[in-house]
Design a protein around this motif. Sequence first.
Motif, PDB file in Angstrom:
ATOM      1  N   ARG A   1      61.450  36.632  20.856  1.00 55.40           N
ATOM      2  CA  ARG A   1      61.319  36.886  22.291  1.00 55.40           C
ATOM      3  C   ARG A   1      59.885  37.262  22.650  1.00 55.40           C
ATOM      4  O   ARG A   1      59.333  36.791  23.639  1.00 55.40           O
ATOM      5  CB  ARG A   1      62.253  38.042  22.706  1.00 55.40           C
ATOM      6  N   LEU A   2      59.292  38.125  21.803  1.00 56.04           N
ATOM      7  CA  LEU A   2      57.920  38.565  22.056  1.00 56.04           C
ATOM      8  C   LEU A   2      56.944  37.390  21.982  1.00 56.04           C
ATOM      9  O   LEU A   2      55.998  37.307  22.777  1.00 56.04           O
ATOM     10  CB  LEU A   2      57.525  39.632  21.035  1.00 56.04           C
ATOM     11  N   GLN A   3      57.178  36.478  21.038  1.00 55.09           N
ATOM     12  CA  GLN A   3      56.311  35.295  20.908  1.00 55.09           C
ATOM     13  C   GLN A   3      56.389  34.464  22.183  1.00 55.09           C
ATOM     14  O   GLN A   3      55.367  33.981  22.689  1.00 55.09           O
ATOM     15  CB  GLN A   3      56.758  34.474  19.693  1.00 55.09           C
ATOM     16  N   ARG A   4      57.592  34.301  22.723  1.00 50.38           N
ATOM     17  CA  ARG A   4      57.779  33.519  23.946  1.00 50.38           C
ATOM     18  C   ARG A   4      57.110  34.207  25.135  1.00 50.38           C
ATOM     19  O   ARG A   4      56.374  33.588  25.906  1.00 50.38           O
ATOM     20  CB  ARG A   4      59.277  33.350  24.245  1.00 50.38           C
ATOM     21  N   VAL A   5      57.386  35.501  25.316  1.00 50.15           N
ATOM     22  CA  VAL A   5      56.862  36.238  26.471  1.00 50.15           C
ATOM     23  C   VAL A   5      55.338  36.311  26.412  1.00 50.15           C
ATOM     24  O   VAL A   5      54.655  36.033  27.413  1.00 50.15           O
ATOM     25  CB  VAL A   5      57.482  37.658  26.524  1.00 50.15           C
ATOM     26  N   SER A   6      54.784  36.660  25.247  1.00 49.16           N
ATOM     27  CA  SER A   6      53.322  36.761  25.128  1.00 49.16           C
ATOM     28  C   SER A   6      52.682  35.395  25.354  1.00 49.16           C
ATOM     29  O   SER A   6      51.636  35.288  25.998  1.00 49.16           O
ATOM     30  CB  SER A   6      52.915  37.328  23.762  1.00 49.16           C
ATOM     31  N   GLY A   7      53.309  34.349  24.860  1.00 47.77           N
ATOM     32  CA  GLY A   7      52.778  33.003  25.032  1.00 47.77           C
ATOM     33  C   GLY A   7      52.713  32.594  26.489  1.00 47.77           C
ATOM     34  O   GLY A   7      51.688  32.066  26.957  1.00 47.77           O
ATOM     35  N   VAL A   8      53.781  32.852  27.234  1.00 44.87           N
ATOM     36  CA  VAL A   8      53.801  32.497  28.658  1.00 44.87           C
ATOM     37  C   VAL A   8      52.753  33.300  29.431  1.00 44.87           C
ATOM     38  O   VAL A   8      52.010  32.743  30.244  1.00 44.87           O
ATOM     39  CB  VAL A   8      55.212  32.716  29.256  1.00 44.87           C
ATOM     40  N   LEU A   9      52.671  34.601  29.163  1.00 45.16           N
ATOM     41  CA  LEU A   9      51.691  35.431  29.871  1.00 45.16           C
ATOM     42  C   LEU A   9      50.267  34.973  29.565  1.00 45.16           C
ATOM     43  O   LEU A   9      49.420  34.898  30.463  1.00 45.16           O
ATOM     44  CB  LEU A   9      51.884  36.905  29.497  1.00 45.16           C
ATOM     45  N   LEU A  10      50.000  34.664  28.299  1.00 42.21           N
ATOM     46  CA  LEU A  10      48.665  34.191  27.926  1.00 42.21           C
ATOM     47  C   LEU A  10      48.383  32.825  28.559  1.00 42.21           C
ATOM     48  O   LEU A  10      47.267  32.563  29.006  1.00 42.21           O
ATOM     49  CB  LEU A  10      48.537  34.101  26.401  1.00 42.21           C
ATOM     50  N   ALA A  11      49.397  31.965  28.607  1.00 42.57           N
ATOM     51  CA  ALA A  11      49.220  30.646  29.228  1.00 42.57           C
ATOM     52  C   ALA A  11      48.881  30.786  30.708  1.00 42.57           C
ATOM     53  O   ALA A  11      48.036  30.058  31.231  1.00 42.57           O
ATOM     54  CB  ALA A  11      50.481  29.803  29.045  1.00 42.57           C
TER      55      ALA A  11
ATOM     56  N   PRO B   1      44.078  29.766  32.877  1.00 44.24           N
ATOM     57  CA  PRO B   1      43.341  29.162  33.985  1.00 44.24           C
ATOM     58  C   PRO B   1      42.521  30.187  34.761  1.00 44.24           C
ATOM     59  O   PRO B   1      41.404  29.880  35.213  1.00 44.24           O
ATOM     60  CB  PRO B   1      44.445  28.565  34.871  1.00 44.24           C
ATOM     61  N   LEU B   2      43.051  31.418  34.892  1.00 44.89           N
ATOM     62  CA  LEU B   2      42.316  32.457  35.609  1.00 44.89           C
ATOM     63  C   LEU B   2      41.040  32.815  34.848  1.00 44.89           C
ATOM     64  O   LEU B   2      39.971  32.990  35.440  1.00 44.89           O
ATOM     65  CB  LEU B   2      43.186  33.716  35.758  1.00 44.89           C
ATOM     66  N   HIS B   3      41.157  32.926  33.546  1.00 43.07           N
ATOM     67  CA  HIS B   3      40.025  33.270  32.686  1.00 43.07           C
ATOM     68  C   HIS B   3      38.939  32.213  32.796  1.00 43.07           C
ATOM     69  O   HIS B   3      37.748  32.531  32.960  1.00 43.07           O
ATOM     70  CB  HIS B   3      40.527  33.389  31.249  1.00 43.07           C
TER      71      HIS B   3
ATOM     72  N   ALA C   1      38.554  30.004  35.225  1.00 42.60           N
ATOM     73  CA  ALA C   1      38.026  29.969  36.588  1.00 42.60           C
ATOM     74  C   ALA C   1      36.997  31.084  36.785  1.00 42.60           C
ATOM     75  O   ALA C   1      35.956  30.883  37.425  1.00 42.60           O
ATOM     76  CB  ALA C   1      39.160  30.110  37.607  1.00 42.60           C
ATOM     77  N   ALA C   2      37.279  32.263  36.210  1.00 38.77           N
ATOM     78  CA  ALA C   2      36.338  33.386  36.324  1.00 38.77           C
ATOM     79  C   ALA C   2      35.009  33.056  35.636  1.00 38.77           C
ATOM     80  O   ALA C   2      33.933  33.340  36.165  1.00 38.77           O
ATOM     81  CB  ALA C   2      36.954  34.637  35.714  1.00 38.77           C
ATOM     82  N   LEU C   3      35.089  32.464  34.456  1.00 34.36           N
ATOM     83  CA  LEU C   3      33.864  32.080  33.756  1.00 34.36           C
ATOM     84  C   LEU C   3      33.104  31.022  34.535  1.00 34.36           C
ATOM     85  O   LEU C   3      31.868  30.963  34.513  1.00 34.36           O
ATOM     86  CB  LEU C   3      34.197  31.562  32.351  1.00 34.36           C
ATOM     87  N   GLY C   4      33.831  30.165  35.253  1.00 30.61           N
ATOM     88  CA  GLY C   4      33.200  29.122  36.061  1.00 30.61           C
ATOM     89  C   GLY C   4      32.355  29.681  37.190  1.00 30.61           C
ATOM     90  O   GLY C   4      31.503  28.968  37.738  1.00 30.61           O
ATOM     91  N   VAL C   5      32.563  30.960  37.533  1.00 31.64           N
ATOM     92  CA  VAL C   5      31.745  31.598  38.573  1.00 31.64           C
ATOM     93  C   VAL C   5      30.276  31.600  38.163  1.00 31.64           C
ATOM     94  O   VAL C   5      29.382  31.666  39.012  1.00 31.64           O
ATOM     95  CB  VAL C   5      32.252  33.035  38.853  1.00 31.64           C
ATOM     96  N   ALA C   6      30.015  31.498  36.863  1.00 33.55           N
ATOM     97  CA  ALA C   6      28.638  31.440  36.363  1.00 33.55           C
ATOM     98  C   ALA C   6      27.877  30.250  36.951  1.00 33.55           C
ATOM     99  O   ALA C   6      26.645  30.252  36.974  1.00 33.55           O
ATOM    100  CB  ALA C   6      28.634  31.371  34.840  1.00 33.55           C
ATOM    101  N   LEU C   7      28.621  29.251  37.441  1.00 39.43           N
ATOM    102  CA  LEU C   7      27.980  28.094  38.070  1.00 39.43           C
ATOM    103  C   LEU C   7      27.235  28.494  39.343  1.00 39.43           C
ATOM    104  O   LEU C   7      26.297  27.805  39.766  1.00 39.43           O
ATOM    105  CB  LEU C   7      29.030  27.028  38.416  1.00 39.43           C
ATOM    106  N   ARG C   8      27.688  29.629  39.939  1.00 37.18           N
ATOM    107  CA  ARG C   8      27.063  30.052  41.194  1.00 37.18           C
ATOM    108  C   ARG C   8      25.817  30.907  40.952  1.00 37.18           C
ATOM    109  O   ARG C   8      25.200  31.381  41.901  1.00 37.18           O
ATOM    110  CB  ARG C   8      28.073  30.846  42.030  1.00 37.18           C
ATOM    111  N   GLY C   9      25.502  31.141  39.679  1.00 39.81           N
ATOM    112  CA  GLY C   9      24.301  31.913  39.379  1.00 39.81           C
ATOM    113  C   GLY C   9      24.616  33.268  38.765  1.00 39.81           C
ATOM    114  O   GLY C   9      25.752  33.743  38.807  1.00 39.81           O
ATOM    115  N   GLU C  10      23.588  33.902  38.221  1.00 38.55           N
ATOM    116  CA  GLU C  10      23.767  35.144  37.473  1.00 38.55           C
ATOM    117  C   GLU C  10      24.224  36.299  38.369  1.00 38.55           C
ATOM    118  O   GLU C  10      25.031  37.135  37.944  1.00 38.55           O
ATOM    119  CB  GLU C  10      22.441  35.519  36.787  1.00 38.55           C
TER     120      GLU C  10
END
Lengths: 114, 118
Positions: B19-29, B33-35, B37-46
């Motif tokens: 159960r933990l493998q399933r729940v942790s996997g879904v939460l990480l999945a 995309p959020l992670h 997208a946040a790193l992509g903010v670097a495209l806008r400059g430092e």
Amino acid sequence: MSRAATLARRWWWQRASAVVLALCVVVHLGVVIYAVRGGLTAGEIRGRLHENWAFGAFYVVFVGACAIHAPIGIVNVLTELRGGESRLIGGVALVFAVLVLALGLRAVYAVVIR
Amino acid sequence: MTRRNDRRARGHAAYWAFRLQRVSGVLLALFLPLHFAALGVALRGEIAFDSLLRYTDDPLLKVGEWVLVVLLSLHLLGGLRVLALEFLPWSGPHKDWIAAAAAGAFATGLAFALALIG
């Protein structure tokens, strides 16, 4: 392709990407634990990663493995919850795979190349 | 007849590891995309990227980051346990591996927390 063959391939790709991810996650966790000491700044991240092609290649592989492993996991979870497979589940997983791959490669470009 | 898990199955550590493998996997999945997208903010400059990083200094978000590191460690070590079960001829008390995975994840979480505080 028979359903058994499809399931076997899916299982194989899930395990193969898991092995790649296991290595990548260990490295990534080590970098993260090292990097967050004393706080994180954009300058530090860029200093560490900008035009660092080894890290760039590493993160491209990492993103690729994520784009395989996570969607297959989503298919497994949704199939278990629904009690059976459906084309919609496959479609959702495919969209998710493309999203992860596109955003991931964009992130690598943003931090390493740009 | 649809079989459902009964108390005996749910009382076993391996069921909770699953159960933990399933729940942790879904939460990480969902986090991925959020992670990215946040790193992509670097495209806008430092400056824009730094502004986002300052936003993540919020204590609540730091706790969230710690939860994510623990989930990642649990999913990693749980996954290694699955690979060991499927590919290695090991035998013996599998509950020990579940306990080792949990301990390893806890140790990683502790290391991350100490790095955040220090």
